[in-house]
Design an enzyme around this catalytic site. Structure first.
Site, PDB file in Angstrom:
ATOM      1  N   HIS A   6       4.946  17.152  -8.240  1.00  0.00           N
ATOM      2  CA  HIS A   6       5.788  15.987  -8.458  1.00  0.00           C
ATOM      3  C   HIS A   6       7.006  16.359  -9.303  1.00  0.00           C
ATOM      4  CE1 HIS A   6       6.438  11.914 -10.558  1.00  0.00           C
ATOM      5  NE2 HIS A   6       6.792  11.744  -9.298  1.00  0.00           N
ATOM      6  N   ARG A   7       8.191  16.138  -8.738  1.00  0.00           N
ATOM      7  CA  ARG A   7       9.462  16.500  -9.388  1.00  0.00           C
ATOM      8  C   ARG A   7       9.469  17.977  -9.777  1.00  0.00           C
ATOM      9  NH1 ARG A   7      10.089  11.096 -13.279  1.00  0.00           N
ATOM     10  NH2 ARG A   7       9.442   9.619 -11.650  1.00  0.00           N
ATOM     11  N   GLU A  33       8.058  17.886  -4.569  1.00  0.00           N
ATOM     12  CA  GLU A  33       8.809  16.646  -4.339  1.00  0.00           C
ATOM     13  C   GLU A  33       9.942  16.589  -5.352  1.00  0.00           C
ATOM     14  OE1 GLU A  33       9.704  12.400  -5.555  1.00  0.00           O
ATOM     15  OE2 GLU A  33       8.751  14.013  -6.710  1.00  0.00           O
ATOM     16  N   ASP A  35      13.902  14.317  -6.337  1.00  0.00           N
ATOM     17  CA  ASP A  35      14.691  13.099  -6.153  1.00  0.00           C
ATOM     18  C   ASP A  35      16.165  13.467  -6.068  1.00  0.00           C
ATOM     19  OD1 ASP A  35      12.438  11.070  -6.933  1.00  0.00           O
ATOM     20  OD2 ASP A  35      12.468  12.546  -8.543  1.00  0.00           O
ATOM     21  N   HIS A  48      16.183  12.208 -11.083  1.00  0.00           N
ATOM     22  CA  HIS A  48      15.421  10.999 -10.782  1.00  0.00           C
ATOM     23  C   HIS A  48      16.079   9.724 -11.269  1.00  0.00           C
ATOM     24  CE1 HIS A  48      12.409   7.854 -11.672  1.00  0.00           C
ATOM     25  NE2 HIS A  48      11.852   8.246 -10.538  1.00  0.00           N
ATOM     26  N   GLU A 108      13.175  12.905  -1.863  1.00  0.00           N
ATOM     27  CA  GLU A 108      13.207  11.448  -1.992  1.00  0.00           C
ATOM     28  C   GLU A 108      14.623  10.986  -2.275  1.00  0.00           C
ATOM     29  OE1 GLU A 108      11.841   7.732  -4.825  1.00  0.00           O
ATOM     30  OE2 GLU A 108      10.601   9.551  -4.876  1.00  0.00           O
ATOM     31  N   LYS A 110      17.086   8.431  -3.678  1.00  0.00           N
ATOM     32  CA  LYS A 110      17.073   7.364  -4.676  1.00  0.00           C
ATOM     33  C   LYS A 110      18.274   6.445  -4.458  1.00  0.00           C
ATOM     34  CE  LYS A 110      14.581   7.286  -7.714  1.00  0.00           C
ATOM     35  NZ  LYS A 110      13.205   6.716  -7.837  1.00  0.00           N
ATOM     36  N   ASP A 230       1.667  15.838 -11.246  1.00  0.00           N
ATOM     37  CA  ASP A 230       2.467  16.520 -12.264  1.00  0.00           C
ATOM     38  C   ASP A 230       1.839  17.848 -12.648  1.00  0.00           C
ATOM     39  OD1 ASP A 230       4.370  14.433 -12.559  1.00  0.00           O
ATOM     40  OD2 ASP A 230       2.956  13.315 -13.799  1.00  0.00           O
TER      41      ASP A 230
END
Length: 236
Positions: A6-7, A33, A35, A48, A108, A110, A230
């Site tokens: 995640h991120r 992943e 953003d 993000h 992703e 945003k 995470d």
């Protein structure tokens, strides 16, 4: 079930940075992943929040800062001294390194109030085409259905996933209308019966953000295809 950082790997490196991508590679992750949103001068940047305040030494909204200003910010020092000077990356830089490291990327998109979903979608597709990123190495997702609709003709070969907090009643119709192959949802609100229905309908099911190992195993038992975490170190 696949694990997706995640991120990047937000527990181990500053989120949405190349340092996080390298950390994911060291852990052997297949997916990360990130953003993305647009700067004032239409650069696709990996970040993000609507502002740079939390994850850099700067202040202000991303869309009101030009890329040269964003490029000068320290996006790592807030996380720890070992990451001081880590920059905010552009999507182009991130995808180039991901290809070198053989890591697939969930991008992703945003969209905040007042943002132009069509413009963001167009610029993201342009960057992906310029990088010649293989379609199988990418997945687009967004909470904003307009982004997924715009991406359909711009990058038809790249899979798309609809992001939701809770499963809407018309989830099947939405996924069909947008040509999505996956549904991304908050694992906290997902039930086993919902998971079974999504899978039975032929869609991939991805859950965010799961940091408890017991929950990871439960979701795997439900047939979830991928989770965003995470810190993937405890799952085996």
């Amino acid at each position: 079930m696949k694990l997706c950082g995640h991120r990047g790997v937000a527990a181990l490196a500053p989120e949405n940075t190349l340092a996080g991508l390298r950390a994911a590679h060291r852990l052997g992750l297949e997916w990360v992943e990130i953003d993305v949103q647009l700067s004032q001068d239409d650069e696709v940047v990996v970040i993000h929040d609507q502002t740079v305040n939390r994850c850099s030494n700067g202040r202000g909204q991303v869309r009101e800062l030009a890329w040269p200003e964003l490029a000068r910010l320290d996006a790592g020092g807030w996380f720890g001294p070992a990451f001081a000077g880590e920059p905010i990356p552009r999507l182009a830089d991130y995808l180039a390194l991901a290809r070198q490291l053989d890591i697939r990327v969930n991008v992703e998109l945003k969209v905040f109030p007042g943002d132009d979903a069509a413009r963001l979608s167009r610029r993201v597709s342009e960057v992906v085409n310029e990088q010649q990123t293989p379609a199988g190495a990418l997945l687009f997702s967004s909470f904003e259905p307009a982004c997924l609709a715009h991406l359909q003709p711009l990058a038809p070969a790249i899979a798309r996933g609809l992001l939701v907090e809770r499963l809407p009643r018309d989830w099947h119709a939405q996924l069909q209308r947008l040509g999505c192959t996956a549904l991304h949802c908050n694992h906290k609100y997902l039930t086993q019966s919902q998971a079974k229905a999504i899978k039975a309908a032929g869609f991939s099911l991805h859950c965010y953000t799961v940091n408890e190992v017991a929950r990871m195993h439960t979701l795997a038992d439900w047939g979830v295809d991928m989770i965003f975490t995470d810190d993937p170190r405890g799952y085996s």
